[in-house]
Design an enzyme around this catalytic site. Structure first.
Site, PDB file in Angstrom:
ATOM      1  N   HIS A 179       0.842  -1.205   0.000  1.00 25.11           N
ATOM      2  CA  HIS A 179       0.000   0.000   0.000  1.00 25.11           C
ATOM      3  C   HIS A 179       0.882   1.262   0.000  1.00 25.11           C
ATOM      4  O   HIS A 179       0.652   2.187  -0.781  1.00 25.11           O
ATOM      5  CB  HIS A 179      -0.921  -0.040   1.233  1.00 25.11           C
ATOM      6  CG  HIS A 179      -1.784   1.169   1.403  1.00 25.11           C
ATOM      7  ND1 HIS A 179      -3.167   1.109   1.345  1.00 25.11           N
ATOM      8  CD2 HIS A 179      -1.491   2.474   1.653  1.00 25.11           C
ATOM      9  CE1 HIS A 179      -3.662   2.326   1.530  1.00 25.11           C
ATOM     10  NE2 HIS A 179      -2.662   3.163   1.732  1.00 25.11           N
ATOM     11  N   GLU A 180       1.905   1.288   0.864  1.00 27.43           N
ATOM     12  CA  GLU A 180       2.756   2.486   0.989  1.00 27.43           C
ATOM     13  C   GLU A 180       3.645   2.657  -0.238  1.00 27.43           C
ATOM     14  O   GLU A 180       3.861   3.792  -0.685  1.00 27.43           O
ATOM     15  CB  GLU A 180       3.591   2.432   2.271  1.00 27.43           C
ATOM     16  CG  GLU A 180       2.799   2.309   3.577  1.00 27.43           C
ATOM     17  CD  GLU A 180       1.645   3.301   3.720  1.00 27.43           C
ATOM     18  OE1 GLU A 180       1.696   4.395   3.121  1.00 27.43           O
ATOM     19  OE2 GLU A 180       0.669   2.968   4.423  1.00 27.43           O
TER      20      GLU A 180
HETATM   21 NI    NI Z   1      -2.522   5.257   2.154  1.00 31.71          NI
END
Ligand code: NI
Length: 193
Positions: A179-180
């Site tokens: 996600h990051e």
């Molecule tokens: Ni985010």
């Protein structure tokens, strides 16, 4: 004919020269990082200006930048921001605090005490197994959740002052890393929904 060739060479030279801002902190970045607050404002997709920053692909940090006071401060403030009661997140990426650089902070569910750790120049370099669906949210997209397909077993590579290093990560932390790292390419989890 010669003139055309010279012009083409000149254009190629300009195209290959890095932007001056890429290899060093810009005045804007320094001002944002060095502001007196202990936490940083989290950019939101609902704001048009913020949205442009959230959609911008980030630049890599040089070795000199990694050892700079600005980097130390940025890492400290990203950690304070993601752990603040208002945010209470499990991960954050530098573009979410307005810095278009490849830095992420991730909560390590796979480690004793679930520490938050900061990774400069992080990228996913290997994935294993099948993707699985799991719920996600994002500090920049308040009030929303959605199921995203992610790998549960990955390798991440990131920079240290001694050079690049690679680590295997499994489980929920692997999802946070994906996600990051997406944030660093201007990708949001809602793009997958
Ligand atoms: Ni985010």
């Amino acid at each position: 004919m010669n003139k055309v060739i010279i012009t083409l060479f000149a254009l190629a030279a300009v195209a290959c020269a890095p932007k001056p801002s890429e290899n060093t902190w810009t005045a804007e970045e320094k001002a944002l990082i060095e502001a007196s607050d202990s936490t940083m404002r989290v950019l939101l997709v609902t704001d048009q200006k913020d949205s442009i920053v959230l959609r911008t692909a980030c630049d890599t940090l040089t070795k000199e930048m990694l050892t700079s006071e600005e980097y130390r401060l940025l890492a400290e403030k990203m950690l304070a921001t993601v752990q603040s009661p208002e945010q209470d997140g499990v991960g954050i990426a530098a573009p979410q605090v307005g810095i278009s650089r490849r830095v992420i902070a991730v909560m390590r569910y796979d480690k004793e005490g679930r520490p938050f750790e900061v990774y400069p120049n992080a990228k996913i370099t290997a994935v294993r197994g099948e993707k699985e669906l799991g719920p996600e949210g994002c500090l920049s997209i308040p009030g929303r959740r959605g199921d995203v397909l992610r790998y549960r077993d990955i390798d991440i590579t990131y920079s240290t002052p001694q050079g690049d290093t690679t680590e295997s990560v499994q489980g929920y932390s692997a999802i946070i890393f994906q996600h990051e790292c997406d944030h660093l390419d201007g990708v949001l989890y809602t793009d997958y929904l």
